[in-house]
Design an enzyme around this catalytic site. Sequence first.
Site, PDB file in Angstrom:
ATOM      1  N   SER A  77       0.789  -1.233   0.000  1.00  0.00           N
ATOM      2  CA  SER A  77       0.000   0.000   0.000  1.00  0.00           C
ATOM      3  C   SER A  77       0.813   1.272   0.000  1.00  0.00           C
ATOM      4  CB  SER A  77      -0.975  -0.012   1.178  1.00  0.00           C
ATOM      5  OG  SER A  77      -1.999  -0.945   0.918  1.00  0.00           O
ATOM      6  N   TYR A 130     -10.995   2.723   4.341  1.00  0.00           N
ATOM      7  CA  TYR A 130      -9.898   2.277   3.481  1.00  0.00           C
ATOM      8  C   TYR A 130     -10.456   1.537   2.276  1.00  0.00           C
ATOM      9  CZ  TYR A 130      -5.080   0.907   2.580  1.00  0.00           C
ATOM     10  OH  TYR A 130      -3.826   0.755   2.042  1.00  0.00           O
TER      11      TYR A 130
END
Length: 188
Positions: free
Chosen positions: A14, A110
């Site tokens: 990420s 998220y």
Amino acid sequence: ARSVAANTLFEIGSVTKVLTALVPADMVHRKELQFDDPVDRYLPSGFRTPRRNGRAITLADLATHTSGLPLFPPMPGNPLEVLARYTVSDLRTWLAGLTLSRDPGARWEYSNVGYGLLGLALANKAATTYDALLNRRVIGPLNLKDTVLHPTGEATRRLAVGHDPKLAPIPPLDLGIFAPAGALRSTV
């Protein structure tokens, strides 16, 4: 087994999102688009993202995880194993039938799918691939010579081998169209 060296390429996961987010920042700086533009404006033909209470999902909503989109679209099995087979057409169809549970911009959640969509929209706006756009706007200018989405040639021999929870080697992660959310490889 290979030893880890200074030039070993690791999946940075990420952290990829940080570099992906630099692309719209650069495009805003160049006056090519605005953060509050609806993402639909830049998606390929036929895409419609869901609205809620008249509020469209913007580029900023995607970049800040406030779009209202979930972590991933529903997928049978382990998402990390089926992502490579998820197509742009699958994403278009899923988005067309999705109902948001809250207004875009209302709350943080998220979202890897949000970053996949952001990469798709930016690449479409620039009439290129996400990989080429990221290389031209971020990786090249920052001189990140060992940061790549798709290692080729000798770089493939420098890939760190991933392992599952039982320490068995696993193949490299393939995020497919969700690459903007976490597919970069880089050295330390």
